[in-house]
Design a protein around this motif. Structure first.
Motif, PDB file in Angstrom:
ATOM      1  N   UNK A   1      24.639  59.146 -35.090  1.00  0.00           N
ATOM      2  CA  UNK A   1      23.400  58.395 -34.914  1.00  0.00           C
ATOM      3  C   UNK A   1      22.209  59.276 -35.295  1.00  0.00           C
ATOM      4  N   UNK A   2      22.250  60.536 -34.879  1.00  0.00           N
ATOM      5  CA  UNK A   2      21.171  61.458 -35.223  1.00  0.00           C
ATOM      6  C   UNK A   2      21.089  61.664 -36.742  1.00  0.00           C
ATOM      7  N   UNK A   3      22.240  61.783 -37.393  1.00  0.00           N
ATOM      8  CA  UNK A   3      22.261  61.967 -38.848  1.00  0.00           C
ATOM      9  C   UNK A   3      21.615  60.781 -39.554  1.00  0.00           C
ATOM     10  N   UNK A   4      21.876  59.576 -39.059  1.00  0.00           N
ATOM     11  CA  UNK A   4      21.269  58.388 -39.670  1.00  0.00           C
ATOM     12  C   UNK A   4      19.754  58.390 -39.446  1.00  0.00           C
ATOM     13  N   UNK A   5      19.324  58.763 -38.276  1.00  0.00           N
ATOM     14  CA  UNK A   5      17.886  58.829 -38.003  1.00  0.00           C
ATOM     15  C   UNK A   5      17.212  59.879 -38.890  1.00  0.00           C
ATOM     16  N   UNK A   6      17.914  60.996 -39.128  1.00  0.00           N
ATOM     17  CA  UNK A   6      17.390  62.009 -40.053  1.00  0.00           C
ATOM     18  C   UNK A   6      17.240  61.431 -41.449  1.00  0.00           C
ATOM     19  N   UNK A   7      18.264  60.703 -41.898  1.00  0.00           N
ATOM     20  CA  UNK A   7      18.222  60.095 -43.228  1.00  0.00           C
ATOM     21  C   UNK A   7      17.020  59.161 -43.354  1.00  0.00           C
ATOM     22  N   UNK A   8      16.663  58.513 -42.261  1.00  0.00           N
ATOM     23  CA  UNK A   8      15.541  57.577 -42.257  1.00  0.00           C
ATOM     24  C   UNK A   8      14.200  58.291 -42.059  1.00  0.00           C
ATOM     25  N   UNK A   9      14.233  59.617 -41.950  1.00  0.00           N
ATOM     26  CA  UNK A   9      12.998  60.374 -41.774  1.00  0.00           C
ATOM     27  C   UNK A   9      12.478  60.365 -40.350  1.00  0.00           C
ATOM     28  N   UNK A  10      13.296  59.980 -39.393  1.00  0.00           N
ATOM     29  CA  UNK A  10      12.874  59.897 -37.978  1.00  0.00           C
ATOM     30  C   UNK A  10      13.393  61.136 -37.242  1.00  0.00           C
ATOM     31  N   UNK A  11      12.819  62.291 -37.604  1.00  0.00           N
ATOM     32  CA  UNK A  11      13.312  63.563 -37.087  1.00  0.00           C
ATOM     33  C   UNK A  11      13.181  63.663 -35.566  1.00  0.00           C
TER      34      UNK A  11
END
Length: 545
Positions: free
Chosen positions: A50-60
């Motif tokens: 889930x964190x990796x997907x949020x990173x991909x979306x720029x939501x660090x």
């Protein structure tokens, strides 16, 4: 492996998620993880994906929250700690990132990838020697770690160790032909040989890569600027430098958002010192304590004004010890120079209070392995110009070498060069901000020169380059030491020194006049700030054209 609940079902979810990750479908992987968590299943992979997907979306920030939730449940999972460290690195919360990687290494000390991630954070934090050590450890553990190979290649290239740089970069490119850091290392080697077209050919395709990080974009466009400059394509070069700075500014903007900028801070000092009576800054003659140093001087001015060249020449003198860009007045500056009330306290500070600060200063100098006993000691940090009120209170008998260079060359050079970004260097990423900071700093220097009980000597870079022996003699006379011919050996001194300035490579080449009047090639680019610089061009007696 941590314990899970619903092991068989959780295991099925982990396998499905792993399959989605292999297909590079992070959206699906994240959806599967959310579904598993909603069913009450628990596994660190669910949070990590889930964190990796949020990173991909720029939501660090959201990604970091997901990792922290996982860490609360599995505090000793090195993968989660790595994820937290990576998030913190991208957020430029670098000391926290290093701590997270340290914790991961304590759990899994032989993971080469973790050591290299730590190296990246250390490098971004300006801790170059530690970063190199971490990369070497990563390579010991994982000989094909492409990021470690590329990082060490770039480090070698910056030290002019080009054979090693090429070898390491070639090994990295065998594993990953598109590795940007390895290409940067080879570009640095080509730049040193004036192979400007080759650098452009190597880096131009990388500059257009949409997947390039902001840091990578900044480095590559800055080197492209140098390659274009070397081909006398100055308009294109200026555009490349501007692109590099725009990426760097975007990268670092979250660090400084909500904080007063360096220009505002200096402006407040200008206003205070302009209104402050000179008699407030007289100090007791009983403070001439130098920790064994014969005399004490500060080398100030503004960045890119030739201070590194002068400092290395002085360091080559057998009776002079220098300190290059270490700030041992930072804590006292924060206390006294950042508010009106602090400045009032400084102006009225008694000997006992000032003695404590002096003692801490000299203790830090000695801890830096500077041999001050019996020598003239020169503390070089250009932007400590803004600390002149503090310097005058602490060391009223110190001498001030004030470096001068054509303001147009200074501002242009600050804009062109790559620095470790702090609150001051952040201003250099914008040309008007650089010019404003220069203007306010020079104004503060003028006020302090009029009001403070310090001896000043203006040292002009262009004169030093044109008449080294004559100007070195004049500097020595001001400092009260005899001229020594060993000062001419400053390139050898520079090769042995850990120089923190971007001028390091230039100084190691010896005297160079290429930087004199370079602004003329960039007249169009710097035109918007010329009117702001004009009073200083006149004040320092530089030609208008």
């Amino acid at each position: 492996m941590p314990q899970t609940s619903g092991t068989s079902t959780a295991a099925e979810a982990v396998r499905a998620i792993a399959d989605a990750v292999r297909r590079e479908d992070l959206r699906e992987a994240s959806a599967l993880a959310d579904r598993a968590l909603a069913q009450g299943l628990a596994h660190p992979v669910f949070f990590s994906v889930r964190a990796m997907w949020l990173e991909r979306e720029g939501r660090e920030d959201d990604a970091l929250t997901a990792y922290e939730q996982a860490r609360a449940r599995w505090p000793n999972d090195s993968g989660i700690l790595n994820g937290i460290g990576l998030c913190l690195t991208r957020l430029l919360r670098l000391e926290e990132a290093i701590e997270s990687f340290d914790a991961a290494i304590a759990i899994a000390p032989n993971n080469g990838a973790t050591h290299q991630r730590r190296a990246t954070a250390l490098g971004l934090a300006g801790r170059a020697l530690e970063a190199e050590e971490a990369s070497r450890r990563a390579l010991e553990l994982q000989p094909d770690n492409v990021d470690a190979l590329a990082s060490l290649a770039a480090t070698a290239a910056r030290r002019s160790e080009f054979a090693a740089a090429k070898n390491l970069a070639a090994r990295a490119l065998e594993v990953d032909p598109g590795n940007a850091t390895a290409h940067v290392a080879l570009a640095l080697a080509d730049l040193a040989r004036d192979q400007f077209a080759a650098v452009e050919h190597r880096l131009a395709p990388l500059a257009d890569d949409a997947g390039l990080s902001l840091h990578g974009r900044s480095v590559i466009h800055a080197l492209l600027g140098d390659a274009l400059d070397g081909q006398h394509r100055y308009g294109e070069a200026f555009a490349a430098y501007a692109e590099a700075n725009a990426a760097n500014r975007k990268l670092h903007a979250p660090r400084f958002r909500g904080h007063p900028g360096a220009v505002d801070q200096v402006e407040r000092l200008v206003a205070y010192m302009d209104a402050s009576p000179a008699e407030r800054w007289c100090a007791s003659p009983a403070v001439r304590v130098r920790q064994g140093a014969r005399t004490h001087a500060f080398l100030l001015g503004f960045h890119r004004s030739g201070t590194t060249l002068l400092e290395q020449a002085l360091e080559s003198h057998p009776g002079i010890a220098t300190l290059d860009e270490r700030d041992f007045l930072g804590e006292a500056s924060e206390r006294y120079l950042t508010s009106v009330s602090g400045l009032d306290r400084l102006a009225s500070a008694g000997d006992a209070e000032l003695d404590r600060i002096r003692a801490a200063y000299w203790q830090n100098v000695c801890a830096a392995d500077v041999e001050v006993a019996g020598n003239l000691f020169v503390d070089k940090l250009p932007f400590n110009t803004i600390k002149l009120p503090l310097i005058a209170k602490l060391f009223p008998d110190a001498k001030v070498l004030f470096a001068i260079r054509d303001p147009r060359d200074v501002v242009l050079s600050c804009f062109r060069r790559q620095f470790d970004v702090d609150i001051v260097k952040y201003e250099f990423l914008d040309l008007p901000s650089t010019a404003r900071l220069y203007d306010r700093t020079m104004r503060l220097g003028e006020i302090c020169r009029e009001k403070l009980p310090l001896a000043f000597f203006e040292h002009r870079y262009e004169d030093f380059v044109g008449d080294f022996d004559g100007r070195a003699n004049a500097v020595c006379a001001f400092l009260g030491v005899p001229w020594n011919a060993s000062m001419r050996d400053f390139p050898a001194t520079a090769h042995k020194s850990d120089i923190r300035s971007p001028s390091a490579d230039q100084v190691r080449r010896g005297l160079y006049g290429e930087g004199v009047g370079r602004w003329r090639h960039y007249r169009t680019g710097i035109r918007p700030v010329l009117s702001l610089l004009q009073p200083w061009i006149a004040r320092f007696d530089y030609p208008k054209q």
